[in-house]
Motif scaffolding. Structure first.
Motif, PDB file in Angstrom:
ATOM      1  N   ILE A 310       7.472   4.145  12.939  1.00  0.00           N
ATOM      2  CA  ILE A 310       6.267   3.311  13.042  1.00  0.00           C
ATOM      3  C   ILE A 310       5.705   3.305  14.461  1.00  0.00           C
ATOM      4  O   ILE A 310       4.534   3.025  14.671  1.00  0.00           O
ATOM      5  N   PRO A 328       2.500  -2.847  13.823  1.00  0.00           N
ATOM      6  CA  PRO A 328       1.081  -2.525  14.013  1.00  0.00           C
ATOM      7  C   PRO A 328       0.202  -3.782  14.091  1.00  0.00           C
ATOM      8  O   PRO A 328       0.490  -4.802  13.456  1.00  0.00           O
ATOM      9  N   SER A 481       9.269   1.507   6.918  1.00  0.00           N
ATOM     10  CA  SER A 481       8.352   0.361   6.919  1.00  0.00           C
ATOM     11  C   SER A 481       8.822  -0.661   7.953  1.00  0.00           C
ATOM     12  O   SER A 481      10.010  -0.981   8.026  1.00  0.00           O
ATOM     13  N   CYS A 482       7.894  -1.166   8.767  1.00  0.00           N
ATOM     14  CA  CYS A 482       8.306  -2.133   9.799  1.00  0.00           C
ATOM     15  C   CYS A 482       8.549  -3.509   9.198  1.00  0.00           C
ATOM     16  O   CYS A 482       9.112  -4.378   9.849  1.00  0.00           O
ATOM     17  N   GLY A 483       8.059  -3.731   7.979  1.00  0.00           N
ATOM     18  CA  GLY A 483       8.337  -4.992   7.296  1.00  0.00           C
ATOM     19  C   GLY A 483       7.351  -6.098   7.592  1.00  0.00           C
ATOM     20  O   GLY A 483       7.490  -7.214   7.084  1.00  0.00           O
ATOM     21  N   LYS A 484       6.316  -5.804   8.389  1.00  0.00           N
ATOM     22  CA  LYS A 484       5.396  -6.879   8.777  1.00  0.00           C
ATOM     23  C   LYS A 484       4.594  -7.404   7.594  1.00  0.00           C
ATOM     24  O   LYS A 484       4.360  -8.592   7.468  1.00  0.00           O
ATOM     25  N   CYS A 485       4.146  -6.482   6.714  1.00  0.00           N
ATOM     26  CA  CYS A 485       3.327  -6.982   5.606  1.00  0.00           C
ATOM     27  C   CYS A 485       4.024  -6.748   4.259  1.00  0.00           C
ATOM     28  O   CYS A 485       4.697  -5.738   4.048  1.00  0.00           O
ATOM     29  N   CYS A 488       3.654  -3.472   1.753  1.00  0.00           N
ATOM     30  CA  CYS A 488       4.394  -2.275   2.158  1.00  0.00           C
ATOM     31  C   CYS A 488       5.895  -2.526   2.085  1.00  0.00           C
ATOM     32  O   CYS A 488       6.644  -1.708   1.541  1.00  0.00           O
ATOM     33  N   SER A 526      -2.188  -2.853   2.607  1.00  0.00           N
ATOM     34  CA  SER A 526      -1.253  -2.649   3.717  1.00  0.00           C
ATOM     35  C   SER A 526      -2.013  -2.686   5.042  1.00  0.00           C
ATOM     36  O   SER A 526      -3.144  -2.212   5.130  1.00  0.00           O
ATOM     37  N   ILE A 527      -1.365  -3.202   6.068  1.00  0.00           N
ATOM     38  CA  ILE A 527      -2.028  -3.327   7.369  1.00  0.00           C
ATOM     39  C   ILE A 527      -2.287  -1.962   7.993  1.00  0.00           C
ATOM     40  O   ILE A 527      -3.326  -1.722   8.594  1.00  0.00           O
ATOM     41  N   CYS A 528      -1.319  -1.056   7.876  1.00  0.00           N
ATOM     42  CA  CYS A 528      -1.469   0.206   8.618  1.00  0.00           C
ATOM     43  C   CYS A 528      -1.322   1.414   7.698  1.00  0.00           C
ATOM     44  O   CYS A 528      -1.023   1.288   6.501  1.00  0.00           O
ATOM     45  N   LEU A 530       0.945   3.609   7.309  1.00  0.00           N
ATOM     46  CA  LEU A 530       2.208   3.908   6.628  1.00  0.00           C
ATOM     47  C   LEU A 530       2.177   3.392   5.192  1.00  0.00           C
ATOM     48  O   LEU A 530       2.452   4.126   4.242  1.00  0.00           O
TER      49      LEU A 530
HETATM   50  S1  SF4 Z   1       1.923  -1.205   6.226  1.00  0.00           S
HETATM   51 FE1  SF4 Z   1       2.644  -3.215   7.049  1.00  0.00          FE
HETATM   52  S2  SF4 Z   1       4.892  -3.287   6.742  1.00  0.00           S
HETATM   53 FE2  SF4 Z   1       4.185  -1.164   6.417  1.00  0.00          FE
HETATM   54  S3  SF4 Z   1       4.552  -0.213   8.389  1.00  0.00           S
HETATM   55 FE3  SF4 Z   1       2.397  -0.878   8.384  1.00  0.00          FE
HETATM   56  S4  SF4 Z   1       2.387  -2.971   9.240  1.00  0.00           S
HETATM   57 FE4  SF4 Z   1       4.530  -2.431   8.767  1.00  0.00          FE
END
Ligand code: SF4
Ligand code: FES
Length: 566
Positions: A310, A328, A481-485, A488, A526-528, A530
């Motif tokens: 990420i 992100p 996945s960074c797990g923020k949202c 995703c 999804s925020i980003c 990925l």
């Molecule tokens: S879509 Fe969301 S959870 Fe997935 S990598 Fe991007 S910010 Fe992180």
């Protein structure tokens, strides 16, 4: 040594401190974290948050031998699963003791697959025998050389210097101070971001130049980590001077005085090459204070990433540089006006910076004429998977995929027939042989429902199960996945569960509807990037290889004999 950036705080101090602690102890002992919290007046929870986020950091002592075998596309296609199982069995039988074996995401050695790391040293082109001997060597305390560097087939067309005096484009700009002319040339050339996003480079630099601000930055994204993506590694090995020159040019044009190269930690050999080039530049007055007596200053340093795919997302990378978890940011605003420390920031990929000096020296018309099928310029593309001559190739933008795979890269390995290819790793999805004549350029691949991405062709021979490939690719996104949202984090895990069930013969027809709904949710919410591209691999397989998925569902068998049915 390269000098530090001028602007105070333009380095991730805490992450550097964590790295130093881990270098000393092999991990991050709790007492050291408490001492660091006191010393830097940083809350302990913040340190824990960083240490637990980045995969390079360890919160417990490492095993005597930490063996990580790459599980992603190119290694998977080249027998990584069997390799890992064979070494696991041999270690269990014969030792040495204290060996922990696990999977790891792409190590940037896709052309030398299968690859692994042994106590953080990269080893590649593995057989079970060679990997086991590396394990034994590590147990005996021996170190490994870096994997061999691929030599270019011919002099690289991108390099305008060919043995002559380098940094001429910079000398010319410092003499003329023609920033407007430089921006006009970049815009006219059609150069676009070559890390995948494709944003026009001249426009990006102009936004930063015109943005008000007392401090501006130039950041080079050298964190390529998507399976199949190896071209920046090659560029840093062979033409590091063009990357550095492109960054200094960006600084002079935009008014930025600080540059940072953000490089993945697995690229230790490439970091050393860049470091040596930087030292030479500093001695020659091409980087640092008062460039060639011009009164313009530009400091440049290298930051080694603490890991994670990420971090290649531009705003996540900036978060890492600000000593935070690489999650992100919501966009807009974009880095051009609100980047590093909320200041205007040029952030470009390694390859994009490298193309700036030749465009300025050889001219816009030269650059345009290098392309084909109406697309301007050249492109570096990695080719890996089931291919006879895996590696990185410099090609005219717009080259038909067929030419690259069959004429340059020697065709499918073992004389097999082509089953499918991914134009750019998992995020581009998979295309059938009928689409081999699609030119490799932004527009043609977008029109074909795929993407040029970063330029990472993965070749699949006959006998490959495309459902298995989609599962492998989606699992990569889930793991990274960074797990923020939520869409995703949860959606990618759910997608892996569904695909696993189908591949094991436990799928239901309704699963196909669920995949469709989940894909839409991921793409829209999804925020980003990925999360947005995570459904692409299975989406493309359902479009081009649907019969195979249907057979797993209807007859509970894998037509390629790859998937182990429950
Ligand atoms: S879509 Fe969301 S959870 Fe997935 S990598 Fe991007 S910010 Fe992180
Ligand atoms: S090194 Fe294994 S997929 Fe890249």
């Amino acid at each position: 040594m390269p000098s530090s950036p001028e602007v105070p705080g333009a380095r991730p101090v805490i992450i550097e401190e964590l790295r130093a602690i881990q270098d000393t102890h092999g991990y991050l002992p709790a007492a050291e974290l408490r001492a660091l919290a006191e010393r830097t007046q940083t809350p302990l929870y913040h340190l824990q948050g960083l240490a637990s986020f980045y995969p390079h950091f360890r919160l417990a002592p490492p095993p005597a031998i930490d063996l990580r075998v790459c599980a992603d596309l190119s290694c998977h296609l080249n027998g990584a699963d069997d390799l890992r199982s064979a070494v696991e069995a041999r270690v269990a039988r014969l030792g040495p003791s204290g060996v922990a074996i696990r999977e790891v995401s792409c190590l940037g050695q896709c052309d030398c697959a299968p690859a692994a790391s042994v106590n953080d040293a990269i080893v590649a082109r593995l057989t079970s025998a060679s990997l086991y001997s590396h394990v034994e060597a590590a147990a005996a305390g021996r170190r490994f050389p870096h994997p061999e560097v691929q030599r270019p087939e011919a002099p690289l067309r991108i390099d305008p210097y060919a043995g002559g005096q380098r940094y001429e484009a910079l000398r010319k700009l410092l003499a003329s101070r023609d920033a407007a002319g430089t921006l006009a040339a970049l815009k006219e050339s059609g150069l676009r971001g070559l890390g995948g996003a494709g944003f026009p480079t001249g426009l990006k630099w102009e936004i930063v130049r015109n943005a008000p601000g007392d401090a501006k930055y130039v950041v080079c994204n050298a964190d390529e980590s998507e399976p199949g993506t190896i071209k920046d590694r090659f560029i840093m090995e062979h033409i590091p001077h063009l990357v550095i020159e492109g960054m200094v040019l960006a600084g002079v044009v935009t008014g930025a005085r600080t540059g940072i190269i953000y490089i993945r930690h697995e690229y230790e050999a490439q970091r050393v090459i860049l470091e040596q080039e930087l030292e030479q530049c500093q001695r020659a007055g091409l980087v640092g204070r008062d460039l060639l007596g011009s009164g313009v200053s530009f400091d440049l340093s290298i930051f080694v990433s603490p890991g994670g795919y990420i971090c290649g997302e531009e705003s996540a990378l900036l978060e890492a540089l600000e000593d935070r978890r690489a999650e992100p940011r919501n966009k807009p605003p974009f880095p051009g006006t609100h980047g590093l420390y909320n200041k205007p920031t040029v952030i470009n990929n390694v390859e994009t910076f490298a193309f700036v000096p030749p465009i300025l020296l050889k001219g816009v018309e030269w650059f345009k004429a290098e392309g084909r099928s109406g697309a301007p310029g050249l492109k570096f593309v990695g080719v890996s998977g089931h291919v006879a001559r895996p590696g990185v190739y410099e090609i005219p933008m717009g080259t038909p995929t067929r030419e690259l795979i069959f004429d340059r890269a020697g065709g499918v390995s073992g004389g097999r027939r082509l089953k499918a290819f991914a134009p750019s790793g998992p995020s581009s999805g998979f295309l059938p042989p009928a689409m081999l004549d699609v030119p490799l350029d932004f527009k043609s691949l977008a029109d074909a429902g795929s993407m040029l991405g970063s330029g990472a062709i993965v070749v699949c021979a006959e006998g490959t199960c495309m459902l298995d490939m989609a599962l492998n690719a989606v699992r990569f996104f889930k793991n990274e996945s960074c797990g923020k949202c939520v869409p995703c984090r949860v959606g990618s895990a759910k997608m892996v569960d569904i695909l696993t069930d189908i591949s094991r013969g436990r799928g239901r027809r309704e699963d196909l509807d669920l995949i469709g709904e989940l894909s839409e949710a991921l793409a829209l919410t999804s925020i980003c990037g990925l999360g947005q591209v995570a459904p692409n691999p299975i989406g493309s397989v359902l479009t081009h290889f649907r019969d195979e998925v249907e057979e797993h569902l209807a007859r509970r068998r894998c037509p390629s004999g790859v998937c182990a049915m429950a």
